[in-house]
Every structure is written in structure tokens, then in C-alpha cells.
Design a protein around this motif. Structure first.
Motif, PDB file in Angstrom:
ATOM      1  N   ALA A  98      -8.477   4.798   0.081  1.00 16.50           N
ATOM      2  CA  ALA A  98      -9.237   5.344   1.205  1.00 16.50           C
ATOM      3  C   ALA A  98      -8.594   6.646   1.660  1.00 16.50           C
ATOM      4  CB  ALA A  98      -9.290   4.346   2.363  1.00 16.50           C
ATOM      5  N   LYS A  99      -9.428   7.483   2.261  1.00 17.15           N
ATOM      6  CA  LYS A  99      -8.935   8.704   2.905  1.00 17.15           C
ATOM      7  C   LYS A  99      -9.402   8.678   4.353  1.00 17.15           C
ATOM      8  CE  LYS A  99      -8.984  13.730   2.920  1.00 17.15           C
ATOM      9  NZ  LYS A  99      -9.476  14.979   2.298  1.00 17.15           N
ATOM     10  N   THR A 116      -4.590   6.275   1.553  1.00 18.04           N
ATOM     11  CA  THR A 116      -4.026   4.935   1.428  1.00 18.04           C
ATOM     12  C   THR A 116      -4.505   4.335   0.118  1.00 18.04           C
ATOM     13  OG1 THR A 116      -4.085   4.592   3.822  1.00 18.04           O
ATOM     14  CG2 THR A 116      -3.860   2.638   2.443  1.00 18.04           C
ATOM     15  N   VAL A 117      -3.570   3.878  -0.682  1.00 20.94           N
ATOM     16  CA  VAL A 117      -3.886   3.234  -1.954  1.00 20.94           C
ATOM     17  C   VAL A 117      -3.227   1.871  -1.968  1.00 20.94           C
ATOM     18  CG1 VAL A 117      -3.516   3.292  -4.443  1.00 20.94           C
ATOM     19  CG2 VAL A 117      -4.195   5.370  -3.256  1.00 20.94           C
ATOM     20  N   ASP A 118      -4.023   0.841  -2.170  1.00 15.44           N
ATOM     21  CA  ASP A 118      -3.522  -0.536  -2.252  1.00 15.44           C
ATOM     22  C   ASP A 118      -3.639  -0.984  -3.705  1.00 15.44           C
ATOM     23  OD1 ASP A 118      -2.989  -3.239  -2.168  1.00 15.44           O
ATOM     24  OD2 ASP A 118      -4.076  -3.575  -0.300  1.00 15.44           O
ATOM     25  N   PRO A 119      -2.531  -0.940  -4.479  1.00 18.53           N
ATOM     26  CA  PRO A 119      -2.598  -1.294  -5.901  1.00 18.53           C
ATOM     27  C   PRO A 119      -3.052  -2.727  -6.141  1.00 18.53           C
ATOM     28  CG  PRO A 119      -0.568  -0.114  -5.417  1.00 18.53           C
ATOM     29  CD  PRO A 119      -1.188  -0.471  -4.100  1.00 18.53           C
ATOM     30  N   ALA A 120      -2.647  -3.658  -5.286  1.00 17.45           N
ATOM     31  CA  ALA A 120      -3.004  -5.058  -5.496  1.00 17.45           C
ATOM     32  C   ALA A 120      -4.499  -5.285  -5.303  1.00 17.45           C
ATOM     33  CB  ALA A 120      -2.205  -5.955  -4.544  1.00 17.45           C
ATOM     34  N   ALA A 121      -5.068  -4.657  -4.289  1.00 17.08           N
ATOM     35  CA  ALA A 121      -6.502  -4.826  -4.015  1.00 17.08           C
ATOM     36  C   ALA A 121      -7.362  -3.841  -4.784  1.00 17.08           C
ATOM     37  CB  ALA A 121      -6.761  -4.668  -2.512  1.00 17.08           C
ATOM     38  N   ARG A 122      -6.713  -2.855  -5.436  1.00 17.19           N
ATOM     39  CA  ARG A 122      -7.448  -1.819  -6.161  1.00 17.19           C
ATOM     40  C   ARG A 122      -8.412  -1.104  -5.220  1.00 17.19           C
ATOM     41  NH1 ARG A 122      -5.327   0.105 -10.586  1.00 17.19           N
ATOM     42  NH2 ARG A 122      -7.380   0.813 -11.262  1.00 17.19           N
ATOM     43  N   ARG A 123      -7.915  -0.720  -4.056  1.00 16.03           N
ATOM     44  CA  ARG A 123      -8.728  -0.013  -3.078  1.00 16.03           C
ATOM     45  C   ARG A 123      -7.995   1.251  -2.642  1.00 16.03           C
ATOM     46  NH1 ARG A 123     -11.204  -4.030   1.380  1.00 16.03           N
ATOM     47  NH2 ARG A 123     -12.562  -2.215   1.649  1.00 16.03           N
ATOM     48  N   ARG A 167      -9.482  15.616  -7.356  1.00 12.14           N
ATOM     49  CA  ARG A 167      -9.486  16.600  -6.274  1.00 12.14           C
ATOM     50  C   ARG A 167     -10.836  16.619  -5.551  1.00 12.14           C
ATOM     51  NH1 ARG A 167      -6.592  21.572  -9.561  1.00 12.14           N
ATOM     52  NH2 ARG A 167      -4.489  21.355  -8.671  1.00 12.14           N
ATOM     53  N   GLY A 168     -11.909  16.484  -6.319  1.00 14.50           N
ATOM     54  CA  GLY A 168     -13.233  16.504  -5.715  1.00 14.50           C
ATOM     55  C   GLY A 168     -13.465  15.360  -4.755  1.00 14.50           C
ATOM     56  N   LYS A 169     -12.665  14.294  -4.866  1.00 10.49           N
ATOM     57  CA  LYS A 169     -12.844  13.122  -4.013  1.00 10.49           C
ATOM     58  C   LYS A 169     -11.831  13.016  -2.883  1.00 10.49           C
ATOM     59  CE  LYS A 169     -15.014  10.483  -7.728  1.00 10.49           C
ATOM     60  NZ  LYS A 169     -15.001   9.250  -8.571  1.00 10.49           N
ATOM     61  N   ILE A 170     -10.696  13.707  -2.991  1.00  9.12           N
ATOM     62  CA  ILE A 170      -9.662  13.550  -1.955  1.00  9.12           C
ATOM     63  C   ILE A 170      -9.351  14.836  -1.199  1.00  9.12           C
ATOM     64  CG2 ILE A 170      -8.594  11.678  -3.282  1.00  9.12           C
ATOM     65  CD1 ILE A 170      -6.258  13.604  -3.877  1.00  9.12           C
ATOM     66  N   GLU A 171      -9.730  15.988  -1.754  1.00 10.76           N
ATOM     67  CA  GLU A 171      -9.400  17.252  -1.102  1.00 10.76           C
ATOM     68  C   GLU A 171     -10.484  17.640  -0.096  1.00 10.76           C
ATOM     69  OE1 GLU A 171      -6.674  18.939  -1.439  1.00 10.76           O
ATOM     70  OE2 GLU A 171      -5.795  18.400  -3.371  1.00 10.76           O
ATOM     71  N   ASP A 172     -10.081  18.251   1.026  1.00 10.26           N
ATOM     72  CA  ASP A 172     -11.057  18.798   1.967  1.00 10.26           C
ATOM     73  C   ASP A 172     -11.818  19.949   1.323  1.00 10.26           C
ATOM     74  OD1 ASP A 172     -10.315  17.006   3.963  1.00 10.26           O
ATOM     75  OD2 ASP A 172      -8.742  18.335   4.719  1.00 10.26           O
ATOM     76  N   PRO A 177       0.818  -1.212   0.000  1.00 11.81           N
ATOM     77  CA  PRO A 177       0.000   0.000   0.000  1.00 11.81           C
ATOM     78  C   PRO A 177       0.856   1.268   0.000  1.00 11.81           C
ATOM     79  CG  PRO A 177      -0.839  -1.593   1.589  1.00 11.81           C
ATOM     80  CD  PRO A 177       0.496  -2.102   1.132  1.00 11.81           C
ATOM     81  N   LEU A 178       0.337   2.300  -0.623  1.00 12.12           N
ATOM     82  CA  LEU A 178       0.975   3.611  -0.663  1.00 12.12           C
ATOM     83  C   LEU A 178       0.225   4.508   0.300  1.00 12.12           C
ATOM     84  CD1 LEU A 178       1.103   3.838  -4.556  1.00 12.12           C
ATOM     85  CD2 LEU A 178       3.005   3.186  -3.074  1.00 12.12           C
ATOM     86  N   ARG A 179       0.948   5.300   1.100  1.00 12.38           N
ATOM     87  CA  ARG A 179       0.293   6.135   2.099  1.00 12.38           C
ATOM     88  C   ARG A 179       0.922   7.517   2.139  1.00 12.38           C
ATOM     89  NH1 ARG A 179       0.859   1.104   4.732  1.00 12.38           N
ATOM     90  NH2 ARG A 179      -1.153   0.097   5.206  1.00 12.38           N
ATOM     91  N   ALA A 180       0.072   8.531   2.238  1.00 14.50           N
ATOM     92  CA  ALA A 180       0.523   9.910   2.425  1.00 14.50           C
ATOM     93  C   ALA A 180      -0.698  10.770   2.700  1.00 14.50           C
ATOM     94  CB  ALA A 180       1.263  10.435   1.195  1.00 14.50           C
ATOM     95  N   ALA A 181      -0.532  11.751   3.596  1.00 15.14           N
ATOM     96  CA  ALA A 181      -1.541  12.765   3.864  1.00 15.14           C
ATOM     97  C   ALA A 181      -2.922  12.182   4.146  1.00 15.14           C
ATOM     98  CB  ALA A 181      -1.617  13.743   2.688  1.00 15.14           C
TER      99      ALA A 181
END
Length: 274
Positions: free
Chosen positions: A151-152, A142-149, A206-211, A135-139
Motif C-alpha cells: 500500500a501507499k 507499506t509492504v507485508d511479505p506474509a500477506a502479499r499486500r 515507478r508508475g504505481k508508487i511514484e507521485d 511489514p516493511l515501511r518507508a516513504a
């Protein structure tokens, strides 16, 4: 013995000439082609045949192409290439915003359309293939390339295939600015195409991840360059990266050109001034 088809493509167009030409080129390229002439028939055939990709005209009787695209994407992540009339920019943008992966303007080259089909299918299949990366994580993302999931702050994000790929790409390269041309090549896998496709997908993401999407803090517009993911203070998305002196490496803006020019609109900031 004939080789197995490269994939099943649903061609939806109420113009029989266009549908026949597109179907013929795709058939010769090795695809199994299913046709529909209106919106309701498109949804029925999609449910019955499970296409790998849909070539969808915007102007359809019964149910228009935008609504067909919405309903298809609600069922699952089937890639969609929209056919639009030249000059209908607003409708092309709407098509991308409801989840289309690409669009081709009429009149078009059937050979180019086949190349687009190949490119979109290749990206879609690569997206669903298992990947060894963790998984990739920042700010808070979380992005899990293997599971294609994705989250914020622990809340799952509903991303299209391309939005997911774009976010994963940014998280793999935090703090680095990319031009729209580079993003089109690296994320879309295209060496050609309308760069507004990238602009629209960045806006949707941006509409899905930005505050506050109107004042983004994660995906920054870099004037004269393109876009950059600014994760802010925190761990590297791949682990705890350090500098040679042992201190944590945190990418930070360091370019004067990162500051937007007040005399230009946000969309123009990505274009270098001559």
C-alpha cells in the motif's frame, strides 16, 4: 508408482510443432501439461484446469497473447512466460507491461524454456509461502511479505508478483544501489536473461508508487550502476536503526555519479560508459 507432477503448465501456441515439442519437454521434466491452440481455448482451459503457469505465444488466432495475458492476470496471479518472435522488441516490452513474468524468443532451446519454467514457478511459490518478517515501511509505502499486500499512504497497490518482489527487495535494502544484473539474480533468481526485463519492471513499479513517474523520487536511477530506493527522512523499514553514535541512520545519496548525465537518456544511465 509415479511421483506427483511438479505442477500444471498450460502451453498455448497455434503452431502444432512448437506446442508438441514444448509439451514433450515439460512432460519429461515432470509437469502435467495442458494445451490450447488459440486465445479463447486458452482462457477456457485456464478456467477449467487452474494451471500453475502458462507458456503463452504472442501471436494467436481469436484473441492475441497480450489480451489473453491481461485476462489471465485479471483473474489471479498466475505466472506467464511469453513466447515471442525474435526482433519483436516492442511486443516483448508490451508483454512484460501487461504482467508477463518472463519471455523467451523464437527460435528457442526447449531445455532453456524448461529452466525458465522452473525458475518462475520457484519464485512464484516462494512469494506465496508464509514469511516471518514483519511489514516493511518507508516513504509512505507499506509492504507485508506474509500477506502479499502493498500500500501507499494506506491505499492498496495492485502489483504483479514480480513488482511486489522488486518493491520488497528495495525496501529491505534502502539507500543501496543495485545493478540490473544484481536485481535479476536477487529478485528473479536468474543468472542469465535480458536485462531489459528489469528496466521494464522498474518503470512499471515507478508508475504505481511514484507521485510523478517521469521524475521519480523513490526509485532513483544511479548512473553507471543501476537503481536505488531513496526513502528520504524517516524510520528504517525494519525499525529504528541507529548509528554507533546513537543518531538515526537515514540513507542519503553521497555519490557524484548519482547525478544523471544530460547527454544520455534515462535508460542509458544504468549502463556504465566504457
Amino acid at each position: 508408482m509415479q511421483p506427483p507432477p511438479l505442477g500444471r503448465v498450460l502451453v498455448v501456441d497455434d503452431d502444432p510443432t512448437v506446442a508438441e515439442v514444448v509439451a514433450g519437454y515439460l512432460d519429461r521434466a515432470g509437469y502435467d501439461v495442458v494445451r490450447a491452440a488459440d486465445g479463447p481455448a486458452a482462457l477456457d482451459r485456464a478456467a477449467a484446469h487452474g494451471p500453475d503457469l502458462v507458456v503463452l505465444d504472442l501471436m494467436l488466432p481469436g484473441i492475441d497473447g497480450l489480451e489473453v495475458c491481461r485476462r489471465l492476470r485479471a483473474r489471479g496471479p498466475v505466472p506467464v512466460i511469453m513466447l515471442t518472435a525474435r526482433g519483436d522488441e516492442d511486443e516483448r516490452i508490451l508483454g512484460l507491461e501487461v504482467g508477463a513474468d518472463d519471455y523467451v524468443t523464437k527460435p528457442f532451446s526447449p531445455r532453456e524454456l524448461v529452466l525458465r519454467v522452473e525458475s518462475v514457478l520457484r519464485r512464484a511459490r516462494a512469494a506465496t509461502a508464509p514469511k516471518p518478517a514483519g511489514p516493511l515501511r518507508a516513504a509512505g509505502l507499506t509492504v507485508d511479505p506474509a500477506a502479499r499486500r502493498a500500500a501507499k499512504e494506506g491505499v492498496e497497490l495492485a502489483l504483479t508478483i514480480r513488482e511486489f518482489d522488486l518493491l520488497a527487495f528495495f525496501l529491505r535494502h534502502p539507500g543501496r544501489a543495485f545493478s540490473r544484473e544484481e536485481l535479476m539474480q536477487q529478485v528473479w533468481g536468474w543468472d542469465f536473461g535480458d536485462l531489459s526485463t528489469v528496466t521494464v519492471h522498474v518503470r512499471r513499479l515507478r508508475g504505481k508508487i511514484e507521485d510523478d513517474p517521469a521524475a521519480p523520487s523513490l526509485i532513483q536511477t544511479v548512473w553507471g550502476v543501476g537503481y536505488r530506493l531513496d526513502p528520504g527522512p524517516g524510520p528504517d523499514p525494519h525499525g529504528d536503526a541507529t548509528r554507533s553514535d546513537g543518531a538515526p541512520e537515514v540513507p542519503r545519496p553521497d555519490r557524484a555519479s548519482d547525478v544523471p548525465r544530460p547527454d544520455r537518456s534515462p535508460e542509458e544511465w544504468t549502463e556504465p560508459r566504457a
